[in-house]
Design an enzyme around this catalytic site. Structure first.
Site, short mmCIF file in Angstrom:
data_model
loop_
_atom_site.label_atom_id
_atom_site.label_comp_id
_atom_site.label_asym_id
_atom_site.label_seq_id
_atom_site.Cartn_x
_atom_site.Cartn_y
_atom_site.Cartn_z
N TYR A 9 -1.67 -0.82 10.25
CA TYR A 9 -1.76 -1.14 8.82
C TYR A 9 -0.48 -0.74 8.10
O TYR A 9 0.11 -1.53 7.35
CB TYR A 9 -2.97 -0.41 8.23
CG TYR A 9 -3.15 -0.63 6.74
CD1 TYR A 9 -3.71 -1.80 6.25
CD2 TYR A 9 -2.80 0.36 5.82
CE1 TYR A 9 -3.90 -2.00 4.89
CE2 TYR A 9 -2.99 0.18 4.46
CZ TYR A 9 -3.54 -1.00 4.00
OH TYR A 9 -3.73 -1.18 2.65
N SER A 57 0.85 -1.18 0.00
CA SER A 57 0.00 0.00 0.00
C SER A 57 0.89 1.23 0.00
O SER A 57 2.05 1.17 0.42
CB SER A 57 -0.89 0.01 1.25
OG SER A 57 -1.49 1.28 1.45
#
Length: 245
Positions: free
Chosen positions: A149, A136
């Site tokens: 995350y 990401s």
């Protein structure tokens, strides 16, 4: 043998496993690989797509290894593995407790390590293989409200680089794709709950829009193809220029 469906990619007949193939992006990947002529195995809690469907909870390492073994056996081998499993939960760092942290590590990172580790031996023995992780833009940038995350995605980037270094001489490439803001069900759910955030998020993207599913599928198919045989250890950002600024 020529690939009648897409001779440039050379994926016709490839044996491919997608972990997380029932999510919005995962299902699009399964469809994309099948369109290219591949036979696809889907590992998920509730696999609904793919020629081979393996039901598994990947939060434990052994479950991940067992799922890869089952998918490989049913496919008759393994040429490409894509890890597209992940969760996010936007909160300040102080709002996460130990259980939250452990859940992120188990789902986002341990599942990636165990499944990729299990995919490697046959690829090494046969002298070719492709592994693609989903990272990401948060694995590179210090976005607020993305603590666990971002930590897991940054760790995946490093895991990918080490695996790429260790297995380049075996004909196995290991790369990652790092999507930015995409038009997925999760993004839509977030914006439905926070409609005031849409304009601010779009303003962060030089392309001034969210990405579409096909704009993720194409790069993954490329990295899985024979055309990417000399690309390894790389993070490909699919973000409309988000990480340029």
């Amino acid at each position: 043998m020529p690939d009648a469906k897409n001779p440039w990619l050379g994926l016709d007949g490839a044996r491919i496993v997608v972990a997380g193939g029932s999510g919005t992006i995962g299902a699009a990947l399964v469809s994309g690989f099948e369109t290219a002529g591949a036979t696809v195995g889907n590992i998920d809690l509730n696999p609904q797509h793919g020629a081979v469907r393996v039901t598994a909870d990947l939060t434990t390492a052994q479950a991940g290894r067992d799922a890869i073994a089952q998918a490989r056996e049913e496919l008759g081998g393994l040429d490409v593995f894509v890890h597209a499993v992940g969760i996010n939960d936007r909160r300040p760092i102080e709002a996460y407790d130990d259980a939250d942290w452990e859940r992120f590590i188990a789902i986002n990172l341990t599942s990636a390590f165990a499944t990729a580790q299990a995919a490697l031996p046959q690829m090494r023995e046969q002298g070719h293989g492709r592994i693609v992780f989903f990272s990401s833009v948060a694995g590179r940038s210090g976005h607020k409200l993305h603590g666990p995350y971002a930590a897991t995605k940054g760790a995946i980037n490093q895991l990918m680089r080490v695996m790429a270094h260790e297995h380049a001489q075996d004909g196995v490439t290991v790369n990652a794709v790092a999507p930015g803001y995409m038009d997925t069900e999760l993004t839509r759910d977030y914006l439905d709950a926070n409609p005031d955030k849409r304009a601010a998020l779009v303003d962060l993207i030089p392309a001034r829009r969210f990405g579409q599913l096909e704009e993720v599928v194409g790069p993954v198919l490329f990295l899985a193809s024979r055309q990417a045989s000399f690309i390894t250890g790389q993070v490909l950002y699919i973000d409309g220029g988000r990480t340029v600024v």
